[in-house]
Design an enzyme around this catalytic site. Sequence first.
Site, PDB file in Angstrom:
ATOM      1  CG  ASP A 162      59.576  37.493 -10.362  1.00  0.00           C
ATOM      2  OD1 ASP A 162      60.318  37.560  -9.374  1.00  0.00           O
ATOM      3  OD2 ASP A 162      58.516  36.851 -10.370  1.00  0.00           O
ATOM      4  CG  HIS A 193      60.026  35.321  -6.561  1.00  0.00           C
ATOM      5  ND1 HIS A 193      59.286  35.936  -7.550  1.00  0.00           N
ATOM      6  CD2 HIS A 193      59.129  34.874  -5.645  1.00  0.00           C
ATOM      7  CE1 HIS A 193      58.004  35.869  -7.248  1.00  0.00           C
ATOM      8  NE2 HIS A 193      57.876  35.236  -6.096  1.00  0.00           N
ATOM      9  CB  SER A 348      54.886  34.216  -5.791  1.00  0.00           C
ATOM     10  OG  SER A 348      55.081  35.594  -5.663  1.00  0.00           O
TER      11      SER A 348
END
Length: 402
Positions: A162, A193, A348
């Site tokens: 990520d 994120h 996600s």
Amino acid sequence: MGFFRQLFSLSLCALSLAIPSKLIGLENTQDVIPNSYIVVMKSTISEAEFQTHQAWASKIHRRNLGERDGTLGGLDGLKTTFEFEGLKGYSGAFDKRTIELISRNPAVDYVEVDRVVKLDAITTQRNAPSWGLGRISHKSAGSSDFVFDDSAGSGITIYGVDTGIDIKHPEFSGRATWGTNTVDNEDTDQNGHGTHTAGTFAGATYGIAKKANVIAVKVLNAQGTGSTSGVIQGIQWCTDHAGRNGLRGKAAMNLSLGIRGSTVFNRVAEAAQQSGIFLAVAAGNDGTDAAQFSPASARGVCTAAATNSQDAATSWSNYGSVVAVYGPGADIVSAYPNEDTATLSGTSMASPHVCGVGAYLMALEGIGPDKVCDRIKELAVESVTNQKPNTTRKLLYNGSGA
């Protein structure tokens, strides 16, 4: 002697020109990285032949640039190689003449253009309540309690591929370590994120596999973008690390990212899964068939679409036959860098729920990575409304009995 070497080199070029070009991915012009390519070798090529080919490609690259203007001009040639079981290749920056010759080389299976990889998250809202943990541990919606076995992913390692992870965040209680960085020189999560997804699959408060070990693999930058070749490097690092440390069969990987269909990306994801790592991937947020995206359409991975707190498929979630299961994906609260929290929405967020449950089941039931997605589908409940075409109605459930 030099004459014969030159003659041999020219003969190779002539032979290459007699073979049709094998450049693919040109139809997906969106997000193409100029002059950047991924070269995939034929599966029968030996290690010695692979090394010889690399030397040839580098020589052709230098020769063609020298004939043009004598400068690199940002075209660095061969950059990185990758090797999985039955899959070898390399990435690099080449001019059109060079990559055309490379694509025609008899040892090359195909060449794919390198493209920008992006996150599959869509919105941010600070400090909102979460609901995902309660939902995945009950057969019906409505409970805020998370019911789980105390094994909680113990003995399982999860690779978060990520934007990086804030490994010092209290959510990880010393269980998180830094792995590698293929995108920049900042070994931290500058986007948030990656920390958020890791908090969902393994955080102490917001996570599912609360005792799993976490490894940060940074392949996307502060803007949430990277390259296909960089993601491949990251996945390669994970499989190598798992092999060196005896983690194959006891590891999971979360991929909350994607691009339009990529043959090489799918093959790498499939190879990682086959190496002994359970892969959970995001379906994507384009409100269309996930079969058009990678790695969502890779064989053997566990592709997650997204629901809201009312068990409805979200309007933006991708769908289709490649979706294995739905997971909570709207307004999910989790960890954020600098001891903070944030709420994000997207497939996600659904993917790390699936990844966390996968790690949880591996620890609880002792099942191998190749059996995890089937077990997840077996436990899942038929409760998703607002059904999309040719798509399962199954929603993630950890089998707690609640």
